[in-house]
Motif scaffolding. Structure first.
Motif, PDB file in Angstrom:
ATOM      1  N   ILE A 101      14.040   7.157  -7.181  1.00 11.23           N
ATOM      2  CA  ILE A 101      13.442   7.374  -5.866  1.00 11.23           C
ATOM      3  C   ILE A 101      14.353   8.289  -5.048  1.00 11.23           C
ATOM      4  CG2 ILE A 101      12.760   6.274  -3.701  1.00 11.23           C
ATOM      5  CD1 ILE A 101      12.113   3.763  -5.384  1.00 11.23           C
ATOM      6  N   HIS A 102      13.761   9.324  -4.489  1.00  6.99           N
ATOM      7  CA  HIS A 102      14.489  10.265  -3.643  1.00  6.99           C
ATOM      8  C   HIS A 102      13.893  10.234  -2.244  1.00  6.99           C
ATOM      9  CE1 HIS A 102      15.425  11.741  -7.655  1.00  6.99           C
ATOM     10  NE2 HIS A 102      16.485  12.301  -7.124  1.00  6.99           N
ATOM     11  N   THR A 103      14.738  10.380  -1.249  1.00  8.55           N
ATOM     12  CA  THR A 103      14.259  10.483   0.123  1.00  8.55           C
ATOM     13  C   THR A 103      14.727  11.799   0.712  1.00  8.55           C
ATOM     14  OG1 THR A 103      16.194   9.361   1.037  1.00  8.55           O
ATOM     15  CG2 THR A 103      14.301   7.988   0.501  1.00  8.55           C
ATOM     16  N   VAL A 104      13.907  12.340   1.579  1.00  8.41           N
ATOM     17  CA  VAL A 104      14.247  13.582   2.266  1.00  8.41           C
ATOM     18  C   VAL A 104      14.004  13.358   3.745  1.00  8.41           C
ATOM     19  CG1 VAL A 104      13.712  16.023   2.539  1.00  8.41           C
ATOM     20  CG2 VAL A 104      13.610  14.985   0.277  1.00  8.41           C
ATOM     21  N   SER A 105      14.983  13.709   4.563  1.00 10.62           N
ATOM     22  CA  SER A 105      14.845  13.634   6.013  1.00 10.62           C
ATOM     23  C   SER A 105      14.975  15.045   6.573  1.00 10.62           C
ATOM     24  CB  SER A 105      15.946  12.763   6.629  1.00 10.62           C
ATOM     25  OG  SER A 105      15.876  11.455   6.118  1.00 10.62           O
ATOM     26  N   THR A 152       0.837  -1.206   0.000  1.00  7.35           N
ATOM     27  CA  THR A 152       0.000   0.000   0.000  1.00  7.35           C
ATOM     28  C   THR A 152       0.865   1.248   0.000  1.00  7.35           C
ATOM     29  OG1 THR A 152      -1.798  -1.154   1.121  1.00  7.35           O
ATOM     30  CG2 THR A 152      -1.806   1.262   1.233  1.00  7.35           C
ATOM     31  N   PHE A 153       1.882   1.268   0.850  1.00  8.17           N
ATOM     32  CA  PHE A 153       2.796   2.420   0.860  1.00  8.17           C
ATOM     33  C   PHE A 153       3.435   2.587  -0.516  1.00  8.17           C
ATOM     34  CE2 PHE A 153       2.769   2.018   5.525  1.00  8.17           C
ATOM     35  CZ  PHE A 153       2.581   3.350   5.863  1.00  8.17           C
ATOM     36  N   GLY A 154       3.860   1.486  -1.118  1.00  5.84           N
ATOM     37  CA  GLY A 154       4.474   1.553  -2.444  1.00  5.84           C
ATOM     38  C   GLY A 154       3.534   2.127  -3.483  1.00  5.84           C
ATOM     39  N   GLU A 155       2.267   1.723  -3.441  1.00  7.34           N
ATOM     40  CA  GLU A 155       1.279   2.237  -4.392  1.00  7.34           C
ATOM     41  C   GLU A 155       1.035   3.729  -4.191  1.00  7.34           C
ATOM     42  OE1 GLU A 155      -2.154  -0.256  -3.940  1.00  7.34           O
ATOM     43  OE2 GLU A 155      -1.076  -2.035  -4.618  1.00  7.34           O
ATOM     44  N   VAL A 156       0.979   4.150  -2.942  1.00  2.00           N
ATOM     45  CA  VAL A 156       0.776   5.578  -2.648  1.00  2.00           C
ATOM     46  C   VAL A 156       1.968   6.390  -3.149  1.00  2.00           C
ATOM     47  CG1 VAL A 156       0.612   7.296  -0.786  1.00  2.00           C
ATOM     48  CG2 VAL A 156      -0.774   5.208  -0.703  1.00  2.00           C
ATOM     49  N   TYR A 157       3.170   5.941  -2.837  1.00  2.00           N
ATOM     50  CA  TYR A 157       4.360   6.673  -3.281  1.00  2.00           C
ATOM     51  C   TYR A 157       4.463   6.703  -4.805  1.00  2.00           C
ATOM     52  CZ  TYR A 157       5.863   6.493   1.592  1.00  2.00           C
ATOM     53  OH  TYR A 157       5.946   6.622   2.947  1.00  2.00           O
ATOM     54  N   ALA A 158       4.093   5.600  -5.459  1.00  2.00           N
ATOM     55  CA  ALA A 158       4.164   5.546  -6.918  1.00  2.00           C
ATOM     56  C   ALA A 158       3.160   6.492  -7.567  1.00  2.00           C
ATOM     57  CB  ALA A 158       3.916   4.115  -7.395  1.00  2.00           C
ATOM     58  N   ALA A 159       2.075   6.790  -6.857  1.00  2.00           N
ATOM     59  CA  ALA A 159       1.033   7.664  -7.409  1.00  2.00           C
ATOM     60  C   ALA A 159       1.357   9.148  -7.262  1.00  2.00           C
ATOM     61  CB  ALA A 159      -0.303   7.354  -6.730  1.00  2.00           C
ATOM     62  N   ILE A 160       2.382   9.471  -6.495  1.00  2.00           N
ATOM     63  CA  ILE A 160       2.728  10.880  -6.275  1.00  2.00           C
ATOM     64  C   ILE A 160       3.282  11.492  -7.551  1.00  2.00           C
ATOM     65  CG2 ILE A 160       4.300  12.440  -5.045  1.00  2.00           C
ATOM     66  CD1 ILE A 160       4.081  10.531  -2.647  1.00  2.00           C
ATOM     67  N   ASP A 161       2.737  12.622  -7.919  1.00  2.00           N
ATOM     68  CA  ASP A 161       3.242  13.383  -9.062  1.00  2.00           C
ATOM     69  C   ASP A 161       4.513  14.085  -8.584  1.00  2.00           C
ATOM     70  OD1 ASP A 161       3.849  15.517 -10.835  1.00  2.00           O
ATOM     71  OD2 ASP A 161       1.771  15.595 -11.505  1.00  2.00           O
ATOM     72  N   THR A 162       5.666  13.595  -9.005  1.00  2.00           N
ATOM     73  CA  THR A 162       6.938  14.114  -8.480  1.00  2.00           C
ATOM     74  C   THR A 162       7.165  15.582  -8.830  1.00  2.00           C
ATOM     75  OG1 THR A 162       8.097  13.215 -10.401  1.00  2.00           O
ATOM     76  CG2 THR A 162       8.041  11.854  -8.415  1.00  2.00           C
ATOM     77  N   GLY A 163       6.674  16.024  -9.975  1.00  2.00           N
ATOM     78  CA  GLY A 163       6.823  17.430 -10.342  1.00  2.00           C
ATOM     79  C   GLY A 163       6.047  18.335  -9.404  1.00  2.00           C
ATOM     80  N   ARG A 164       4.789  17.972  -9.124  1.00  2.00           N
ATOM     81  CA  ARG A 164       3.969  18.779  -8.215  1.00  2.00           C
ATOM     82  C   ARG A 164       4.510  18.706  -6.788  1.00  2.00           C
ATOM     83  NH1 ARG A 164      -2.264  17.900  -9.167  1.00  2.00           N
ATOM     84  NH2 ARG A 164      -2.273  19.655  -7.730  1.00  2.00           N
ATOM     85  N   PHE A 165       4.989  17.515  -6.381  1.00  2.00           N
ATOM     86  CA  PHE A 165       5.571  17.391  -5.045  1.00  2.00           C
ATOM     87  C   PHE A 165       6.786  18.297  -4.909  1.00  2.00           C
ATOM     88  CE2 PHE A 165       8.545  15.645  -2.000  1.00  2.00           C
ATOM     89  CZ  PHE A 165       7.743  15.452  -0.891  1.00  2.00           C
ATOM     90  N   SER A 166       7.627  18.321  -5.927  1.00  2.00           N
ATOM     91  CA  SER A 166       8.827  19.154  -5.906  1.00  2.00           C
ATOM     92  C   SER A 166       8.467  20.630  -5.755  1.00  2.00           C
ATOM     93  CB  SER A 166       9.636  18.933  -7.184  1.00  2.00           C
ATOM     94  OG  SER A 166      10.777  19.753  -7.196  1.00  2.00           O
ATOM     95  N   VAL A 167       7.467  21.076  -6.501  1.00  2.00           N
ATOM     96  CA  VAL A 167       7.032  22.476  -6.400  1.00  2.00           C
ATOM     97  C   VAL A 167       6.503  22.771  -5.000  1.00  2.00           C
ATOM     98  CG1 VAL A 167       5.317  24.136  -7.214  1.00  2.00           C
ATOM     99  CG2 VAL A 167       6.573  22.751  -8.859  1.00  2.00           C
ATOM    100  N   GLY A 168       5.655  21.885  -4.485  1.00  2.00           N
ATOM    101  CA  GLY A 168       5.108  22.087  -3.140  1.00  2.00           C
ATOM    102  C   GLY A 168       6.181  22.078  -2.069  1.00  2.00           C
ATOM    103  N   PHE A 169       7.111  21.152  -2.189  1.00  2.00           N
ATOM    104  CA  PHE A 169       8.201  21.070  -1.211  1.00  2.00           C
ATOM    105  C   PHE A 169       9.052  22.338  -1.255  1.00  2.00           C
ATOM    106  CE2 PHE A 169      12.444  19.801   0.192  1.00  2.00           C
ATOM    107  CZ  PHE A 169      12.140  19.195   1.409  1.00  2.00           C
ATOM    108  N   SER A 170       9.347  22.816  -2.455  1.00  5.87           N
ATOM    109  CA  SER A 170      10.163  24.027  -2.604  1.00  5.87           C
ATOM    110  C   SER A 170       9.456  25.252  -2.035  1.00  5.87           C
ATOM    111  CB  SER A 170      10.489  24.270  -4.076  1.00  5.87           C
ATOM    112  OG  SER A 170      11.278  23.214  -4.571  1.00  5.87           O
TER     113      SER A 170
END
Length: 88
Positions: free
Chosen positions: A75-79, A22-40
């Motif tokens: 795959i990128h991780t952020v701590s 389930t965690f894998g499916e959730v992470y795979a569904a994340i739009d990395t471009g939008r996540f990057s913008v939101g994180f920034s």
């Protein structure tokens, strides 16, 4: 699971802790471009913390994690760690 005790304290998990898949499916569904913008956009807000507090952010890229067949990025991780600076 290393954080099993923490997850069992969360309200709203009527069916228990989500599975690894389930965690894998959730992470795979994340739009990395939008996540990057939101994180920034979120990171500069961290500067509003009270005096003496610092959030150290560390990022890593998992080797050989690019999925070329489905055109998924690596795959990128952020701590993030909160610490208090002691001034001498």
């Amino acid at each position: 699971m290393a954080e099993e005790a923490w997850f069992t304290e969360l309200p709203g998990l009527e069916h228990g802790i989500p599975s690894h898949d389930t965690f894998g499916e959730v992470y795979a569904a994340i739009d990395t471009g939008r996540f990057s913008v939101g994180f920034s956009r979120w990171v500069p807000d961290l500067a509003t913390l009270t005096e003496g507090e610092v959030i150290a952010i560390d990022g890593k890229c998992l080797r050989r994690s690019i999925d070329q067949a489905s055109k998924k990025a690596a795959i990128h991780t952020v701590s993030a760690w909160l610490s208090t600076t002691i001034w001498c």
